[in-house]
Design a protein around this motif. Structure first.
Motif, PDB file in Angstrom:
ATOM      1  N   ARG A   1      51.126  32.243  42.186  1.00  0.00           N
ATOM      2  CA  ARG A   1      49.936  32.225  41.508  1.00  0.00           C
ATOM      3  C   ARG A   1      49.051  33.610  41.343  1.00  0.00           C
ATOM      4  O   ARG A   1      48.164  33.742  41.034  1.00  0.00           O
TER       5      ARG A   1
ATOM      6  N   TRP B   1      52.267  24.691  33.551  1.00  0.00           N
ATOM      7  CA  TRP B   1      51.808  25.928  34.086  1.00  0.00           C
ATOM      8  C   TRP B   1      52.987  27.076  33.734  1.00  0.00           C
ATOM      9  O   TRP B   1      52.645  28.078  33.618  1.00  0.00           O
TER      10      TRP B   1
ATOM     11  N   ALA C   1      43.454  41.227  46.638  1.00  0.00           N
ATOM     12  CA  ALA C   1      42.330  41.231  45.772  1.00  0.00           C
ATOM     13  C   ALA C   1      42.740  40.506  44.681  1.00  0.00           C
ATOM     14  O   ALA C   1      41.949  39.815  43.957  1.00  0.00           O
ATOM     15  N   PHE C   2      43.962  40.564  44.046  1.00  0.00           N
ATOM     16  CA  PHE C   2      44.471  39.783  43.125  1.00  0.00           C
ATOM     17  C   PHE C   2      45.326  38.366  43.336  1.00  0.00           C
ATOM     18  O   PHE C   2      45.988  37.876  42.407  1.00  0.00           O
ATOM     19  N   GLY C   3      45.152  38.001  44.545  1.00  0.00           N
ATOM     20  CA  GLY C   3      45.730  36.764  45.058  1.00  0.00           C
ATOM     21  C   GLY C   3      47.191  36.797  45.554  1.00  0.00           C
ATOM     22  O   GLY C   3      47.402  38.007  45.832  1.00  0.00           O
ATOM     23  N   PHE C   4      47.853  35.709  45.546  1.00  0.00           N
ATOM     24  CA  PHE C   4      49.106  35.608  46.407  1.00  0.00           C
ATOM     25  C   PHE C   4      50.141  34.666  45.798  1.00  0.00           C
ATOM     26  O   PHE C   4      49.937  34.036  45.103  1.00  0.00           O
TER      27      PHE C   4
ATOM     28  N   ARG D   1      43.529  26.737  46.190  1.00  0.00           N
ATOM     29  CA  ARG D   1      45.217  26.055  46.283  1.00  0.00           C
ATOM     30  C   ARG D   1      44.925  24.553  46.580  1.00  0.00           C
ATOM     31  O   ARG D   1      43.956  24.095  47.241  1.00  0.00           O
TER      32      ARG D   1
ATOM     33  N   LEU E   1      36.435  38.307  43.990  1.00  0.00           N
ATOM     34  CA  LEU E   1      36.479  36.822  44.230  1.00  0.00           C
ATOM     35  C   LEU E   1      36.760  36.722  45.751  1.00  0.00           C
ATOM     36  O   LEU E   1      37.734  36.622  46.381  1.00  0.00           O
TER      37      LEU E   1
ATOM     38  N   ARG F   1      47.024  23.794  42.370  1.00  0.00           N
ATOM     39  CA  ARG F   1      45.454  24.023  42.354  1.00  0.00           C
ATOM     40  C   ARG F   1      44.813  22.523  42.706  1.00  0.00           C
ATOM     41  O   ARG F   1      45.368  21.493  42.099  1.00  0.00           O
TER      42      ARG F   1
ATOM     43  N   GLN G   1      35.483  39.320  36.397  1.00  0.00           N
ATOM     44  CA  GLN G   1      35.817  40.168  37.774  1.00  0.00           C
ATOM     45  C   GLN G   1      36.088  41.638  37.349  1.00  0.00           C
ATOM     46  O   GLN G   1      35.497  42.529  38.270  1.00  0.00           O
TER      47      GLN G   1
ATOM     48  N   LEU H   1      45.444  28.400  32.352  1.00  0.00           N
ATOM     49  CA  LEU H   1      46.439  28.652  33.366  1.00  0.00           C
ATOM     50  C   LEU H   1      45.842  28.793  34.915  1.00  0.00           C
ATOM     51  O   LEU H   1      46.503  28.189  35.671  1.00  0.00           O
ATOM     52  N   PRO H   2      44.795  29.152  34.915  1.00  0.00           N
ATOM     53  CA  PRO H   2      44.112  29.369  36.445  1.00  0.00           C
ATOM     54  C   PRO H   2      44.123  27.868  37.230  1.00  0.00           C
ATOM     55  O   PRO H   2      44.096  28.074  38.396  1.00  0.00           O
TER      56      PRO H   2
ATOM     57  N   SER I   1      38.650  36.778  34.063  1.00  0.00           N
ATOM     58  CA  SER I   1      39.054  38.051  34.166  1.00  0.00           C
ATOM     59  C   SER I   1      38.082  39.003  33.608  1.00  0.00           C
ATOM     60  O   SER I   1      37.919  40.169  34.167  1.00  0.00           O
TER      61      SER I   1
ATOM     62  N   CYS J   1      47.674  37.061  40.458  1.00  0.00           N
ATOM     63  CA  CYS J   1      46.976  37.302  38.831  1.00  0.00           C
ATOM     64  C   CYS J   1      48.033  38.086  38.077  1.00  0.00           C
ATOM     65  O   CYS J   1      48.461  39.378  38.392  1.00  0.00           O
TER      66      CYS J   1
ATOM     67  N   ARG K   1      52.544  30.459  32.099  1.00  0.00           N
ATOM     68  CA  ARG K   1      52.661  31.653  33.073  1.00  0.00           C
ATOM     69  C   ARG K   1      53.764  32.592  32.460  1.00  0.00           C
ATOM     70  O   ARG K   1      53.546  33.784  32.443  1.00  0.00           O
TER      71      ARG K   1
HETATM   72  C1  HEM Z   1      39.467  43.296  38.707  1.00  0.00           C
HETATM   73  C2  HEM Z   1      40.016  42.338  37.633  1.00  0.00           C
HETATM   74  C3  HEM Z   1      40.676  41.137  38.303  1.00  0.00           C
HETATM   75  C4  HEM Z   1      40.769  40.515  39.750  1.00  0.00           C
HETATM   76  C5  HEM Z   1      40.058  41.199  40.920  1.00  0.00           C
HETATM   77  C6  HEM Z   1      41.518  39.151  39.488  1.00  0.00           C
HETATM   78  C7  HEM Z   1      42.041  38.610  40.485  1.00  0.00           C
HETATM   79  C8  HEM Z   1      42.612  37.509  40.441  1.00  0.00           C
HETATM   80  C9  HEM Z   1      42.934  36.209  41.543  1.00  0.00           C
HETATM   81  C10 HEM Z   1      42.305  36.588  43.030  1.00  0.00           C
HETATM   82  C11 HEM Z   1      43.449  35.327  40.967  1.00  0.00           C
HETATM   83  C12 HEM Z   1      43.807  34.101  41.808  1.00  0.00           C
HETATM   84  C13 HEM Z   1      45.206  34.165  42.271  1.00  0.00           C
HETATM   85  C14 HEM Z   1      45.827  33.109  43.319  1.00  0.00           C
HETATM   86  O1  HEM Z   1      45.588  32.200  43.187  1.00  0.00           O
HETATM   87  O2  HEM Z   1      46.401  33.421  44.260  1.00  0.00           O
HETATM   88  C15 HEM Z   1      43.595  35.644  39.585  1.00  0.00           C
HETATM   89  C16 HEM Z   1      44.319  34.773  38.716  1.00  0.00           C
HETATM   90  C17 HEM Z   1      44.458  34.971  37.437  1.00  0.00           C
HETATM   91  N1  HEM Z   1      44.019  36.009  36.665  1.00  0.00           N
HETATM   92 FE1  HEM Z   1      43.042  37.680  37.454  1.00  0.00          FE
HETATM   93  N2  HEM Z   1      42.002  39.214  38.095  1.00  0.00           N
HETATM   94  C18 HEM Z   1      41.498  40.296  37.390  1.00  0.00           C
HETATM   95  C19 HEM Z   1      41.590  40.313  36.061  1.00  0.00           C
HETATM   96  C20 HEM Z   1      42.361  39.791  35.312  1.00  0.00           C
HETATM   97  C21 HEM Z   1      42.748  39.838  33.781  1.00  0.00           C
HETATM   98  C22 HEM Z   1      42.343  41.392  33.177  1.00  0.00           C
HETATM   99  C23 HEM Z   1      43.520  39.072  33.661  1.00  0.00           C
HETATM  100  C24 HEM Z   1      44.161  38.796  32.171  1.00  0.00           C
HETATM  101  C25 HEM Z   1      44.120  39.670  31.041  1.00  0.00           C
HETATM  102  C26 HEM Z   1      43.537  37.920  34.520  1.00  0.00           C
HETATM  103  C27 HEM Z   1      44.258  36.793  34.430  1.00  0.00           C
HETATM  104  C28 HEM Z   1      44.276  35.719  35.443  1.00  0.00           C
HETATM  105  C29 HEM Z   1      45.067  34.576  35.114  1.00  0.00           C
HETATM  106  C30 HEM Z   1      45.515  34.103  33.955  1.00  0.00           C
HETATM  107  C31 HEM Z   1      45.057  33.990  36.623  1.00  0.00           C
HETATM  108  C32 HEM Z   1      45.426  32.523  36.767  1.00  0.00           C
HETATM  109  C33 HEM Z   1      46.917  32.648  37.304  1.00  0.00           C
HETATM  110  C34 HEM Z   1      47.466  31.216  37.639  1.00  0.00           C
HETATM  111  O3  HEM Z   1      46.930  30.438  38.168  1.00  0.00           O
HETATM  112  O4  HEM Z   1      48.961  30.994  37.834  1.00  0.00           O
HETATM  113  N3  HEM Z   1      42.940  38.368  35.725  1.00  0.00           N
HETATM  114  N4  HEM Z   1      43.007  36.629  39.184  1.00  0.00           N
END
Ligand code: HEM
Length: 507
Positions: free
Chosen positions: A436, A105, A430-433, A351, A345, A80, A284, A96-97, A281, A438, A109
């Motif tokens: 990393r 990390w 939508a949840f990333g790639f 990144r 998002l 990041r 979102q 973490l993010p 989280s 999600c 993770r």
């Molecule tokens: C609709 C709900 C959610 C969406 C759309 C979403 C989407 C995302 C996206 C796009 C990322 C970035 C991934 C990347 O860099 O490629 C992310 C990272 C992350 N999300 Fe979610 N998320 C959601 C809900 C949640 C929930 C419920 C949790 C935990 C209980 C969570 C925990 C995390 C964490 C910890 C990261 C960082 C991961 C890392 O950097 O290694 N997210 N999320």
């Protein structure tokens, strides 16, 4: 070294015109940039490069480029950027993010994977169903305040799952504190939000400078956001008064691995839990549900199809539960379409390249901030729309080029149900790639399902009785519809009685 020299032999990717010293960095939009960046695609293509003041930013404007780099070349693109203000000065860099791709990390993770695995999250089904039932009751009693009810529900779910805490009102201290902190973090986590992110030496400016005052306030808010509820769980464990299962109490029951001290281990857990609770989280989940409500008000015929499916499969005598998820394809397609229609998002989370690289004949220098513009993914759906509408596939479609009249805002769950070609699942972007991606995706999808299916089974959502429905979205990192009005009315007296009855059965 050879790699480095090779990389430098190729030109940088194209971008808007540059000026001496500041380059074109100020053409990078600090907020709400996804529309502007998607426009740039027309002139510069899938890779758009910004540079100046010692910074490089590369915007990825296609799903193929995003997957090629963030997924297939994960060893280079899983870091990041360091956000000087929000990461260093406010202290969020330990979550973490935002953690750099490295040992700390990996430790966090691992904890997140353990706590959020498919088998671990089964024990939260009942809590999620209860929270959805409480939301339905709140919507029956006070439909006009739907935004604050949804906000409370998203917060309740995450607080309950992460710390076992129960929250009764939208003014709860944890929820209001998280809200304010999220607002601050959301504004500060977009590259370029503070000039100090581009000129890190500004971090030494005196404490009275405006961004320094904001950073100090943010640091105190973030520290209390992650520490207070964590200490609460530790105290409950010590007093043997843990009432509900939670990710934090689960993780605290495990011994640290060899070589990691107890305090280091607890610090990892505190920040891993804080990341789930705090790191967008909950915002979102809120964003996605509010988008769903707006989409239903604008698309009554799609809403009706989803309700008919629930009535047919679940029946009229109960509210859907997690058990029904696999049985409701149209409802699931509606949720996918909500994720596509307005991704929470739109610029994902940025990144950073850890090495010089070459892609499509262009150099990507080490240290370049990579911004995946997932908004541009929307156009890849255009030909599925044609397919759903039973139009003949034209040459344009075969060439994968959106037609001029393609409207990405058409709400069409059928894209995901078409018999021949189904559109790519938004769950895949939508949840990333890559590395990393999600870790909370499965948990989030469960929450979305129980809440959305619950609302559909009990209510009709329609535009406001007076005036137009204002379709506007916030420009921050997590984007959602700004204040809008709509009507949320029980489908029948019987549905209303059913929802009240179900809410009485909550924990
Ligand atoms: C609709 C709900 C959610 C969406 C759309 C979403 C989407 C995302 C996206 C796009 C990322 C970035 C991934 C990347 O860099 O490629 C992310 C990272 C992350 N999300 Fe979610 N998320 C959601 C809900 C949640 C929930 C419920 C949790 C935990 C209980 C969570 C925990 C995390 C964490 C910890 C990261 C960082 C991961 C890392 O950097 O290694 N997210 N999320």
């Amino acid at each position: 070294m050879r790699n480095h020299l090779n990389a430098l032999r190729h030109p940088l990717p194209p971008g808007p015109p540059a000026r001496p010293v500041i380059g074109n960095i100020l053409s990078f939009p600090p907020t709400g940039g996804w529309h502007v960046l998607t426009e740039y695609k027309k002139t510069y293509g899938d890779l758009v490069f910004f540079h100046g003041l010692g910074n490089n930013i590369l915007v990825l404007n296609s799903l193929a480029a995003i997957n090629d780099l963030l997924d297939k070349r994960g060893e280079i693109y899983s870091d990041r950027p360091s956000f000087t203000v929000v990461g260093e000065l406010m202290g969020l860099g330990q979550s973490l993010p935002l953690l750099p791709y490295g040992k700390q990390w990996r430790e966090q993770r691992k904890l997140a994977h353990a706590a959020l695995s498919l088998s671990s999250i089964k024990k939260y089904y009942k809590i999620q169903e209860d929270m959805a039932a409480m939301l339905n009751e709140a919507l029956l009693d006070d439909p006009n305040n739907f935004c604050s009810h949804v906000r409370l529900t998203a917060g309740r779910i995450i607080l309950s799952l992460t710390y076992g805490l129960s929250v009764d009102t939208a003014d709860d201290q944890y929820i209001t504190h998280a809200e304010k902190t999220m607002e601050l973090i959301g504004k500060a986590t977009v590259p370029g939000a503070f000039l100090c992110d581009f000129i890190p030496a500004m971090r030494y400016l005196p404490a009275w400078v405006s961004f320094q005052r904001e950073a100090k306030k943010g640091r105190a808010m973030i520290e209390s956001l992650v520490t207070k509820p964590f200490e609460h769980v530790k105290q409950e464990i010590a007093d043997n008064t843990v009432l509900r299962p939670s990710l934090t109490s689960d993780l605290l029951s495990v011994r640290p691995q060899e070589g990691i001290s107890q305090s280091e281990f607890e610090s990892h857990i505190k920040w891993a839990a804080g990341s789930m609770y705090g790191a967008h989280s909950y915002e979102q989940t809120y964003a996605t549900i509010i988008c769903f409500i707006m989409a239903m008000a604008l698309n009554p015929e799609k809403q009706k199809l989803a309700q008919e499916e629930i009535d047919r499969i679940v029946g009229k005598d109960r509210i859907p539960t997690m058990e029904d998820r696999e049985l409701l394809p149209y409802v699931n397609a509606t949720i996918k379409e909500v994720l596509r229609w307005h991704p929470a998002l739109p610029l994902s989370i940025a990144r950073m390249a850890t090495k010089d690289d070459i892609y499509e004949g262009h150099t990507i220098p080490k240290g370049t901030i990579i911004v995946p513009n997932v908004w541009c993914v929307l156009e890849t759906y255009f030909y599925f729309e044609l397919n759903c509408n039973k139009s003949v596939l034209s040459d344009r479609v075969i060439a994968h080029e959106p037609s001029a009249d393609f409207d990405e805002q058409v709400f069409l769950p059928e894209r995901f149900l078409a018999p021949d070609v189904t559109a790519p699942d938004p769950g895949k972007w939508a949840f990333g790639f890559g590395r990393r991606i999600c870790p909370g995706r499965a948990l989030a999808e469960n929450s979305l399902f129980v809440i959305i299916a619950g609302i559909l089974s009990v209510f009709n959502i329609s535009p406001p009785a007076e005036g137009d429905l204002k379709v506007e979205f916030s420009p921050n990192l997590v984007s959602y519809p700004e204040n809008f009005k709509c009507q949320i009315i029980p489908r029948s007296q019987r549905k209303s009685a059913l929802a009240h009855q179900r809410a009485k059965e909550c924990l």
